[in-house]
Each structure stands twice: as C-alpha cells, then as structure tokens.
Design an enzyme around this catalytic site. Sequence first.
Site, PDB file in Angstrom:
ATOM      1  N   ARG A 108     -99.058 -27.072  -2.500  1.00 20.04           N
ATOM      2  CA  ARG A 108     -99.693 -25.918  -3.160  1.00 20.04           C
ATOM      3  C   ARG A 108    -100.755 -26.361  -4.168  1.00 20.04           C
ATOM      4  NH1 ARG A 108     -94.796 -21.523  -3.953  1.00 20.04           N
ATOM      5  NH2 ARG A 108     -95.180 -20.501  -1.966  1.00 20.04           N
ATOM      6  N   LYS A 148     -81.030 -14.216   7.726  1.00 14.68           N
ATOM      7  CA  LYS A 148     -80.590 -12.865   8.089  1.00 14.68           C
ATOM      8  C   LYS A 148     -81.643 -12.073   8.852  1.00 14.68           C
ATOM      9  CE  LYS A 148     -77.553 -12.263   4.134  1.00 14.68           C
ATOM     10  NZ  LYS A 148     -77.410 -11.565   2.867  1.00 14.68           N
ATOM     11  N   GLY A 200     -91.443 -21.234   3.088  1.00 13.38           N
ATOM     12  CA  GLY A 200     -91.204 -22.494   2.386  1.00 13.38           C
ATOM     13  C   GLY A 200     -90.223 -23.397   3.107  1.00 13.38           C
ATOM     14  N   GLY A 212     -93.209 -15.447   1.398  1.00 16.37           N
ATOM     15  CA  GLY A 212     -93.066 -13.989   1.284  1.00 16.37           C
ATOM     16  C   GLY A 212     -94.355 -13.278   1.633  1.00 16.37           C
TER      17      GLY A 212
HETATM   18  P1  AMP Z   1     -84.658 -17.410   5.257  1.00 14.66           P
HETATM   19  O1  AMP Z   1     -84.895 -17.511   3.774  1.00 14.66           O
HETATM   20  O2  AMP Z   1     -84.161 -16.089   5.701  1.00 14.66           O
HETATM   21  O3  AMP Z   1     -85.841 -17.912   6.061  1.00 14.66           O
HETATM   22  O4  AMP Z   1     -83.463 -18.378   5.571  1.00 14.66           O
HETATM   23  C1  AMP Z   1     -83.484 -19.765   5.370  1.00 14.66           C
HETATM   24  C2  AMP Z   1     -82.061 -20.205   5.247  1.00 14.66           C
HETATM   25  O5  AMP Z   1     -81.352 -19.844   6.400  1.00 14.66           O
HETATM   26  C3  AMP Z   1     -81.892 -21.703   5.092  1.00 14.66           C
HETATM   27  O6  AMP Z   1     -81.476 -21.957   3.787  1.00 14.66           O
HETATM   28  C4  AMP Z   1     -80.811 -22.038   6.101  1.00 14.66           C
HETATM   29  O7  AMP Z   1     -79.796 -22.846   5.565  1.00 14.66           O
HETATM   30  C5  AMP Z   1     -80.233 -20.682   6.462  1.00 14.66           C
HETATM   31  N1  AMP Z   1     -79.628 -20.682   7.812  1.00 14.66           N
HETATM   32  C6  AMP Z   1     -80.211 -21.028   8.960  1.00 14.66           C
HETATM   33  N2  AMP Z   1     -79.329 -20.959   9.981  1.00 14.66           N
HETATM   34  C7  AMP Z   1     -78.158 -20.548   9.465  1.00 14.66           C
HETATM   35  C8  AMP Z   1     -76.870 -20.299  10.010  1.00 14.66           C
HETATM   36  N3  AMP Z   1     -76.623 -20.464  11.312  1.00 14.66           N
HETATM   37  N4  AMP Z   1     -75.896 -19.887   9.190  1.00 14.66           N
HETATM   38  C9  AMP Z   1     -76.148 -19.723   7.870  1.00 14.66           C
HETATM   39  N5  AMP Z   1     -77.348 -19.943   7.291  1.00 14.66           N
HETATM   40  C10 AMP Z   1     -78.337 -20.346   8.077  1.00 14.66           C
END
Ligand code: AMP
Length: 396
Positions: free
Chosen positions: A35, A202, A355, A378
């Site tokens: 950045r 999620k 990120g 974001g």
């Molecule tokens: P996001 O901020 O929604 O892009 O999510 C990123 C996070 O998703 C990372 O910290 C990963 O550890 C988590 N993640 C990825 N796959 C899984 C999984 N199968 N179960 C739980 N957390 C996950």
Amino acid sequence: MKTLKDLEVDGKRVFIRCDFNVPKDEFGNITDDRRIRSALQTIRYCIDRDCKIILASHYERPEPGKYEEKFSLIPVAKRLHSLLKIKRDIFMAEDVIGSDAQAKAEALGAGDVLLLENLRYEAGETANDESFAKQLADFADIYINDAFGACHRKHASIYAITKFFDAEHKAAGFLMAKEVNFFSKVLQNPVRPFVAVVGGSKVSGKLQALTNLITKVDKVIIGGGMAFTFLKAQGHEVGNSLVEDDLLEEANNIVKKAKALGVKFYLPVDVVAAAEFSENTTVKFLPVQEIPKGWMGLDIGPASSRLFREALNDAQTIMWNGPMGVYEMDRYSKGSMAMSNNIAQTHATTIVGGGDTADVVQRAGDAEEMTFISTGGGASLKLIEGDLLPGIEALK
Ligand code: AMP
C-alpha cells in the site's frame, strides 16, 4: 473522474489522502508495504512539481484521543522515506490537526513531504465531522484522494473534506484511478471466458457480490468456508463446517440463477477435514459426500484443486476474491496456494482482490504473475457488488 494530472498543482499545497493501513508483525515491523509502494507515483509526481505535500492516512482502529504508539504512523514515514529514495527528510507530525502538525505544515518548502499522525486518533474522522474535515482542508489548496482501500467509507478525510474544494482543486490520485479503471473495465467489458473465483469465510459477506457477478461471468468457482453453505443447501452432510443456515435458500437461488443464465457453477468435490479448528489434530482428505458428523472442512482437497484448474484452463479473465481454506494455518493452506499457482499459470488477465487473497498470492510467490492486485479489499468488493463508492462520488 478527474485525476491529479488534470489539475494545476505546481508549487501548491497538496493534501493527499493515502491508505497506509499496512499489516505489521508482533514486533511492529511492516510485513507488506504494497500500500505504501502503490502511493509512490502520486507522491513523486507532486514532489517533482515542487508541491508542499501533506499526507494523511488512518491506521487500524485506535480509540480516539488516545495516542497509543502501536497505532502511530511513524514506521510508515520511515518506510516511505526509504521507498521514495530521496535525501531530504520526511516530516512526521506528532498530531493530526494540532499545533505540531500546523507548525510543520507551515514550514514546508517546495517538494517537502509531511505525514500527519493517524487520522483516527481524532473522533471526527470516522464521524465524518465537518469541522474536523475543514481543519484538514485548511492545510492545502488541492485535495487528492489516493486511498482506494478506504473509499467505501464516508469518513471526514474521504467524504466531508471534498466540500471545501471545487472541481478544479480536487481529484483522484494515480493509484485510485488505476484501481477504479481496472475493475470497471473488467466488469463492464471482460474478455471471455470470464471466471470468478470466490472464497473466504461466509456467504453473507459476499452475497451481493456473488449475485452481481453471476450476471457477468461465464463460470463461478466457490471455495473456502462459504462452500459449505452451498453444499449443505444441496443436501450434503457438512458436520461442523462453517455454515449459515439462514442462507441455505439464498444459496440455492444463486445456483438456480446461474443455471438459468448458463453460468457454470463449481463447488469443491473433496475437503481437508479435521475434528477441531486446530493444526495439531488428525486431518482427513474426504469427498464432500463423506464428511463425518462433528468434523469440519477447513480447506478444499486435492481433487477440487485439479477440478478448478481444469475449469480455469480456458479462462481469459479471472477475478479472485477469498481464500480456499483457513490458509493462516499451514495445514489448511494448500488449497489456496494451489489456486494461486493455477491462476498465475493461466494466460488470462488476473485480478486479485481482498487483503487475505493478496496475502495468499504473496506467500505463494505469485504476486509478479498476477495482472493486478487490488490494495482495497472492502472497496473492491463494493465495486464488484455494483455499488458507488462515496469517496469516488465525492470527487465528481
Ligand atoms: P473473508 O474475510 O470472508 O474473505 O474470509 C477470509 C477468512 O476465511 C480467512 O481468515 C480464512 O481463514 C477463512 N476461511 C477460509 N476457509 C474457511 C473454512 N473452510 N472454514 C473456516 N474459515 C475459513
């Protein structure tokens, strides 16, 4: 959107809102200075035009009014100085709009650079407070926003401040223009086949992005925690994997919509499963049909990586947002690493957002192979969702 190049800036006082919110390790060392590096073009342009430059950024989330050292921008000033490769000092203000910042701004000579302290030390920043914004605006004749990563937020230095500059005195910096142009070009006019790879924790965090992407892409590949909501919606037993039960119907709607639009939809066919959310436990490589009760999927398995590679083979444009597993733990990082390698090896235009995803690409050693890595997670997600970013709207 006007950019810095369209303004008369020579010799003027220029306020540049940057996004210097860089990750640090437990010793306070900056671990990824992308950045800061990305802001250099804009800053150098102003130095070369003898501007008096006032830089400002937020850093993480300090409690307003409390000047804690761990939130200070001093390490950023040091890194910026070494990256700019200039002999003269970069001046670091001890406050944001206080007497030290005022005095140092007043004393700036042609080509001098001053970095204000963390904007979020002041409560007015996140409150989008007008009088705070006015005090920031008073530092300069010209306002430049180069903080793409913060543009989805209506904060004082992004939004309220723009009121105090007319159209001839405010514009986007070079990084901002590059980010916005890249995303809009790809989303409006992609070279096909266009494949979206979406992962992360999620479905809820990326529901709107998925809904919008479905109408634009030829294929969608889903990995990460969010895959389990889709798998459960299709009737699979997913044990204790991350699932959002309230979104099962929504997940099925997305799959149905994809089908109706002729968009190919790919879910993992196997997973790396563990009995607990830990690295120090037994793991099993299982087809998604065989996840035992009580176990959780923490990464995509090797068969999924191969399947996804096949699906990516003919891609001309790939947009990737979100890791394929809990990549922070080595044991569950292979799916994300393989995805990074697979994407890097295609001949497609490749855009990485978020990120975590940028971190995966960095760790996999593929950063140089990607066409574009966005500095704003974001904000890039908002663009994919089809939203207008307040920081960009305010410049128009
Ligand atoms: P996001 O901020 O929604 O892009 O999510 C990123 C996070 O998703 C990372 O910290 C990963 O550890 C988590 N993640 C990825 N796959 C899984 C999984 N199968 N179960 C739980 N957390 C996950």
